[in-house]
Design a protein around this motif. Structure first.
Motif: not given
Length: 486
Positions: A397-406
């Motif tokens: 159920x985890x469907x990211x539309x965007x992922x944030x990263x350093x």
């Protein structure tokens, strides 16, 4: 008013000093210069010395001071981020009893498996959100059985960040989040797990005092303050595992928000408001930094052990440096001329049910492939491992539309960043942030300098957006790579 953040990593200690009012980073420092080693006394084992960690922390702080960009006596609070799941044991005098069994050590897998079966798989997943697997509780059970003379002298067990805070303050404390990552916490009861303590025969007296994650857990001791040029009594107001802290540093606090990092290990970390778990415990759920029984925020963590450590291995093997190898790899087309790397050579991988598949290099053509091909294939293999794990998260159920990263570690490599985005088919926002800066921000929240996360992250903006441009190409390459998985 200044904030000091400490990031206890596997390969080094990083610190940052920030201005709480302006959010400006005044100094950063790292120690040691060469990546710290891991002691492997037997295959599958991994240990580090907590006392070395403490030496490195002190040296990194002194280096930051030496930059001369601030007055150390203006530091008002300290935050700590740390490598997760490690076990530190101390006696009544707070002396370390043995080296830390760290996150990528595999020896405790059978102990966790026995607990999973005895307590009951369904009960473990519903109450612990995980199999006891290879986490801190199982490591403590290994010491109890195999080193009884050590175990008998234990006064407290600590997570790595708890240990650094204890060295600073003289007080042994922990948090619900730390206990959950060690698999000591029962989410259904919102208390210590009776099941785990009963099965392993642990005494509750071994648990340090439990404090809120954003709160004071002691003040810097006079002798430590004198040695580090700090004011006596500066409060340590934040402690969090590195992946929870990475999410905090990227303002990933609410359900549906997702962060990633690619250091020694690689992680995708999403936040949920449900007590969610994977039936196979291939991804894991822990209390996030803002978890409370009233507002449950659970961090769902995908971990791939063999990430930056594989990248470093290829660099060392080819006797190049990262910049030269990245440039050479960028000149090659996607797919590295058919060379494939499986990056699973750093202990038991949770995505494969805590088995050790080992790293592999496949389809070598001795007339074609060189160091640049190996480097690119390694980075693409890591990206494909992320895709494999993200598909497990999507199934839950985890469907990211965007992922944030350093914009740090492997995300500084354009080859890896592009491979990650195209393999997962998810855009990535990159930020000028890292674990030590996140720890400093956490310290400000814990000390009440910031009213809340909204104020703490005022002005946080991405420095780069990377969107998929070759998703179809990488999907086909992933299909070929996946044929070699166990």
């Amino acid at each position: 008013m200044l904030l000091l953040g400490i990031d206890l990593g596997t390969s080094s200690i990083k610190v940052a000093v920030t201005d709480a009012a302006t959010h400006r980073v005044l100094a950063t420092a790292q120690f040691p210069d060469e990546e710290a080693g891991i002691v492997a006394k037997q295959p599958g084992w991994a240990e580090q010395s907590p006392e070395l960690w403490w030496e490195y922390v002190q040296e990194a702080i002194r280096r930051a001071h030496a930059a001369g960009g601030y007055d150390p006596t203006d530091i008002a609070a300290i935050g700590i981020a740390y490598q997760m799941h490690g076990l530190v044991l101390v006696d009544k005098e707070q002396r370390v009893l043995r080296d830390s069994i760290i996150w990528c050590d595999s020896r405790a897998v059978p102990y966790g498996d026995r607990a999973f079966a005895a307590i009951g798989e369904e009960r473990c997943l519903e109450r612990l959100l995980n199999s006891p697997g290879n986490f801190t509780a199982a490591k403590l059970a290994w010491v109890k059985e195999n080193e009884p003379a050590v175990y008998e002298r234990v006064d407290r067990f600590l997570l790595p960040g708890d240990f650094i805070a204890m060295r600073l303050t003289g007080e042994a404390t922990t948090t619900i989040s730390a206990l959950s990552e060690g698999i000591f916490w029962d989410f259904a009861a919102d208390g210590l797990s009776e099941d785990v303590f009963r099965f392993f025969g642990f005494d509750r007296a071994l648990v340090p005092a439990v404090r809120p994650l954003f709160s004071e857990c002691g003040g810097v001791r006079a002798e430590v303050a004198a040695a580090l040029g700090l004011k006596k009594g500066i409060p340590v107001t934040y402690k969090a595992g590195d992946q929870l802290n990475n999410a905090l540093s990227l303002n990933v606090l609410e359900p549906g928000e997702v962060a990633a990092t690619a250091g020694t290990s690689g992680v995708i970390y999403g936040v949920s408001d449900a007590l969610t778990f994977d039936p196979g415990s291939r991804v894991n759920s822990f209390a996030h930094v803002n978890y409370s029984p009233e507002a449950r925020r659970v961090g769902v963590l995908l971990c791939i052990n063999g990430t930056g450590i594989l990248n470093r291995w290829v660099r060392d093997l080819s006797k190049g440096d990262y910049e030269e190898l990245n440039e050479a790899a960028a000149r090659l087309a996607a797919g590295a001329a058919g060379l494939k790397v499986l990056p699973f050579g750093n202990g038991a991988e949770r995505i494969f049910y805590n088995t050790i598949p080992g790293a592999q290099v496949r389809d070598i053509d001795l007339n074609v492939h060189g160091a640049a091909h190996l480097y690119r294939a390694g980075q693409e293999g890591i990206a494909f491992a992320f895709r494999y794990g993200l598909d497990i998260m999507r199934g839950n159920g985890m469907n990211p539309g965007v992922i944030r990263a350093g914009k740090a570690n492997m995300f500084k490599s354009p080859v890896f960043a592009a491979a990650f985005v195209n393999a997962t088919n998810v855009p990535v926002e990159l930020y000028n942030s890292d674990g030590s800066i996140g720890a400093a921000i956490g310290a400000g929240i814990g000390a009440g300098i910031y009213r809340d996360g909204k104020e703490a992250f005022a002005g946080l903006k991405p420095v780069q957006l990377i969107e998929p441009t070759q998703a179809g190409v990488y999907d086909a390459l992933y299909g070929e790579w996946r044929k070699y998985l166990p």
